[in-house]
Write an enzyme that holds these catalytic residues in place. Structure first.
Site, PDB file in Angstrom:
ATOM      1  N   SER A   1       0.831  -1.207   0.000  1.00  0.00           N
ATOM      2  CA  SER A   1       0.000   0.000   0.000  1.00  0.00           C
ATOM      3  C   SER A   1       0.858   1.246   0.000  1.00  0.00           C
ATOM      4  CB  SER A   1      -0.849   0.053   1.278  1.00  0.00           C
ATOM      5  OG  SER A   1      -1.579  -1.117   1.436  1.00  0.00           O
TER       6      SER A   1
ATOM      7  N   HIS B   1      -1.588  -2.706  -6.966  1.00  0.00           N
ATOM      8  CA  HIS B   1      -2.228  -2.436  -5.674  1.00  0.00           C
ATOM      9  C   HIS B   1      -3.739  -2.596  -5.795  1.00  0.00           C
ATOM     10  CE1 HIS B   1      -3.353   0.514  -2.310  1.00  0.00           C
ATOM     11  NE2 HIS B   1      -3.083  -0.655  -1.778  1.00  0.00           N
TER      12      HIS B   1
ATOM     13  N   GLU C   1      -4.234  -0.040  -8.761  1.00  0.00           N
ATOM     14  CA  GLU C   1      -3.193   0.931  -9.106  1.00  0.00           C
ATOM     15  C   GLU C   1      -2.007   0.144  -9.687  1.00  0.00           C
ATOM     16  OE1 GLU C   1      -3.784   4.617  -5.978  1.00  0.00           O
ATOM     17  OE2 GLU C   1      -2.819   2.814  -5.192  1.00  0.00           O
TER      18      GLU C   1
ATOM     19  N   ASN D   1      -3.860   5.730  -1.150  1.00  0.00           N
ATOM     20  CA  ASN D   1      -3.426   5.669   0.245  1.00  0.00           C
ATOM     21  C   ASN D   1      -2.802   6.964   0.742  1.00  0.00           C
ATOM     22  OD1 ASN D   1      -3.925   3.424   2.056  1.00  0.00           O
ATOM     23  ND2 ASN D   1      -3.340   2.247   0.248  1.00  0.00           N
TER      24      ASN D   1
HETATM   25  P1  NAI Z   1      -2.661  -9.863   6.539  1.00  0.00           P
HETATM   26  O1  NAI Z   1      -1.948  -9.615   7.798  1.00  0.00           O
HETATM   27  O2  NAI Z   1      -4.131 -10.079   6.533  1.00  0.00           O
HETATM   28  O3  NAI Z   1      -2.018 -11.125   5.777  1.00  0.00           O
HETATM   29  C1  NAI Z   1      -0.634 -11.271   5.546  1.00  0.00           C
HETATM   30  C2  NAI Z   1      -0.343 -12.761   5.286  1.00  0.00           C
HETATM   31  O4  NAI Z   1       1.017 -12.871   4.872  1.00  0.00           O
HETATM   32  C3  NAI Z   1      -0.514 -13.646   6.532  1.00  0.00           C
HETATM   33  O5  NAI Z   1      -1.305 -14.776   6.191  1.00  0.00           O
HETATM   34  C4  NAI Z   1       0.929 -14.069   6.864  1.00  0.00           C
HETATM   35  O6  NAI Z   1       1.009 -15.385   7.402  1.00  0.00           O
HETATM   36  C5  NAI Z   1       1.572 -14.015   5.498  1.00  0.00           C
HETATM   37  N1  NAI Z   1       3.025 -13.853   5.511  1.00  0.00           N
HETATM   38  C6  NAI Z   1       3.761 -13.040   6.303  1.00  0.00           C
HETATM   39  N2  NAI Z   1       5.077 -13.154   5.981  1.00  0.00           N
HETATM   40  C7  NAI Z   1       5.142 -14.050   4.971  1.00  0.00           C
HETATM   41  C8  NAI Z   1       6.225 -14.587   4.198  1.00  0.00           C
HETATM   42  N3  NAI Z   1       7.483 -14.209   4.410  1.00  0.00           N
HETATM   43  N4  NAI Z   1       5.939 -15.488   3.245  1.00  0.00           N
HETATM   44  C9  NAI Z   1       4.667 -15.884   3.008  1.00  0.00           C
HETATM   45  N5  NAI Z   1       3.596 -15.397   3.706  1.00  0.00           N
HETATM   46  C10 NAI Z   1       3.844 -14.492   4.663  1.00  0.00           C
HETATM   47  O7  NAI Z   1      -2.266  -8.622   5.572  1.00  0.00           O
HETATM   48  P2  NAI Z   1      -3.120  -7.923   4.425  1.00  0.00           P
HETATM   49  O8  NAI Z   1      -4.060  -6.955   5.018  1.00  0.00           O
HETATM   50  O9  NAI Z   1      -3.619  -8.963   3.492  1.00  0.00           O
HETATM   51  O10 NAI Z   1      -1.981  -7.059   3.701  1.00  0.00           O
HETATM   52  C11 NAI Z   1      -1.032  -7.652   2.851  1.00  0.00           C
HETATM   53  C12 NAI Z   1      -0.416  -6.590   1.951  1.00  0.00           C
HETATM   54  O11 NAI Z   1      -1.476  -5.980   1.179  1.00  0.00           O
HETATM   55  C13 NAI Z   1       0.287  -5.468   2.686  1.00  0.00           C
HETATM   56  O12 NAI Z   1       1.394  -5.080   1.916  1.00  0.00           O
HETATM   57  C14 NAI Z   1      -0.763  -4.351   2.720  1.00  0.00           C
HETATM   58  O13 NAI Z   1      -0.202  -3.073   2.801  1.00  0.00           O
HETATM   59  C15 NAI Z   1      -1.453  -4.563   1.387  1.00  0.00           C
HETATM   60  N6  NAI Z   1      -2.824  -4.084   1.289  1.00  0.00           N
HETATM   61  C16 NAI Z   1      -3.719  -4.267   2.335  1.00  0.00           C
HETATM   62  C17 NAI Z   1      -5.018  -3.832   2.212  1.00  0.00           C
HETATM   63  C18 NAI Z   1      -6.031  -4.068   3.294  1.00  0.00           C
HETATM   64  O14 NAI Z   1      -7.152  -3.522   3.186  1.00  0.00           O
HETATM   65  N7  NAI Z   1      -5.733  -4.857   4.322  1.00  0.00           N
HETATM   66  C19 NAI Z   1      -5.487  -3.131   0.993  1.00  0.00           C
HETATM   67  C20 NAI Z   1      -4.493  -3.086  -0.076  1.00  0.00           C
HETATM   68  C21 NAI Z   1      -3.217  -3.508   0.115  1.00  0.00           C
END
Ligand code: NAI
Length: 288
Positions: free
Chosen positions: A120, A143, A155, A193
């Site tokens: 993000s 994104h 994006e 963002n």
């Molecule tokens: P989340 O915390 O829900 O999920 C992250 C997942 O990645 C977890 O299942 C974790 O076990 C896994 N993980 C962590 N390290 C890892 C690794 N080294 N190898 C493989 N898996 C790994 O996070 P979320 O919310 O899905 O965010 C993920 C990305 O998406 C971030 O970069 C965030 O900024 C971006 N993002 C989030 C949004 C949101 O609304 N939550 C919207 C748009 C982008």
């Protein structure tokens, strides 16, 4: 060269990874959903399949379509994952962890594979330094927004190293598949963002401290009068307070701690208390 995209992998089977994997399976892609432990990826695949079952009940898909999507989706550990045409990283918003992952993937995946980050707020050019010079020509930001199956905007963020025309080709590919692709400059928070920091930050400063009634009121005003689909507090709960705080800190630091991007103490307190929003069933509001 025309884009040849048939198979893909999403790394990180959390809030975003799940939605991105589901959307790509619905486009007919072979999708591998990958996480640190295969059990996490399996649980997410089961949740996606349950969502397809509900969508069949709502007549959004036929039973045959849902069964076909199911055959396109597989849960994998990082060690087990196979070659693919596109890999999208959707893991925690921490640069050093993403860097290590990209380095490992660069060694593992074939040269033609396009690398993308769903970050993000982190700089795509800086993230791309983790891979070889050759791969940087095929390294972009893609994104998505939450929920990725429903939100149309993607994006598309290129860098000066990306091969000519690739960002444009990818943007047109998304357009053809029903998304709205916006090509963005590689800057802190890209477009949405960066603007959204004020949406959350000002709402937090207006309420000041925990006050569920006022949080509801701010949400309600922005929805009724401002025409927003969700108010800032429900949206922060949906995104995840933890992820949103990471993004806030990254954008704030990128703007040399300009107070207009500063995190609010309440965000920090909630993360310390493990109240991450919907995913932990407690955030500004309760989801029991
Ligand atoms: P989340 O915390 O829900 O999920 C992250 C997942 O990645 C977890 O299942 C974790 O076990 C896994 N993980 C962590 N390290 C890892 C690794 N080294 N190898 C493989 N898996 C790994 O996070 P979320 O919310 O899905 O965010 C993920 C990305 O998406 C971030 O970069 C965030 O900024 C971006 N993002 C989030 C949004 C949101 O609304 N939550 C919207 C748009 C982008």
């Amino acid at each position: 060269m025309a884009l040849q995209l048939k198979s893909m992998a999403v790394i990180g089977a959390g809030t975003m990874g799940k939605g991105i994997a589901q959307w790509f399976a619905q486009q007919g892609f072979q999708v591998q959903l990958v996480d640190t432990k295969i059990e996490i990826a399996q649980t997410s695949c089961h949740q996606i399949i349950a969502s397809w079952k509900k969508l069949v009940e709502k007549k959004k898909f036929t039973e045959e379509q849902a069964l076909m999507f199911e055959t396109m989706l597989s849960a994998k550990s990082l060690e087990e994952m196979n070659d693919c045409d596109l890999v999208i990283e959707a893991i925690v918003e921490k640069k050093e962890i993403k860097d290590q992952l990209f380095k490992d993937l660069d060694e593992k995946l074939p040269d033609h594979c396009i690398f993308a980050s769903n970050t993000s707020s982190l700089s795509i050019a800086e993230l791309s330094q983790a891979v070889s010079v050759k791969r940087r020509a095929r390294f972009l930001g893609l994104h998505f927004f939450n929920p990725a199956t429903i939100m149309k905007l993607v994006e598309v963020v290129g860098t000066s190293d990306v091969e000519d025309g690739l960002a444009m080709q990818i943007a047109s590919w998304f357009q053809k598949h029903g998304k709205e692709a916006a090509q963005c400059k590689d800057g802190p928070g890209f477009i949405v963002n960066r603007l959204a920091r004020s949406f959350y930050g000002e709402a937090l400063r207006i309420v000041g401290d925990e006050n569920t009634e006022q949080e509801r009121e701010v949400d309600s005003i922005l929805k009724q009068v401002g025409g927003f689909q969700m108010g800032p507090f429900e949206l922060m709960d949906l995104i995840g307070i933890d992820i949103n705080l990471d993004v806030t800190n990254i954008v704030w630091n990128a703007f040399h701690k300009n107070p207009r991007f500063a995190p609010h103490p309440l965000q920090e307190k909630m993360v310390k208390d493990g109240r991450f929003g919907k995913k932990t069933k407690k955030g500004f509001f309760s989801y029991e």
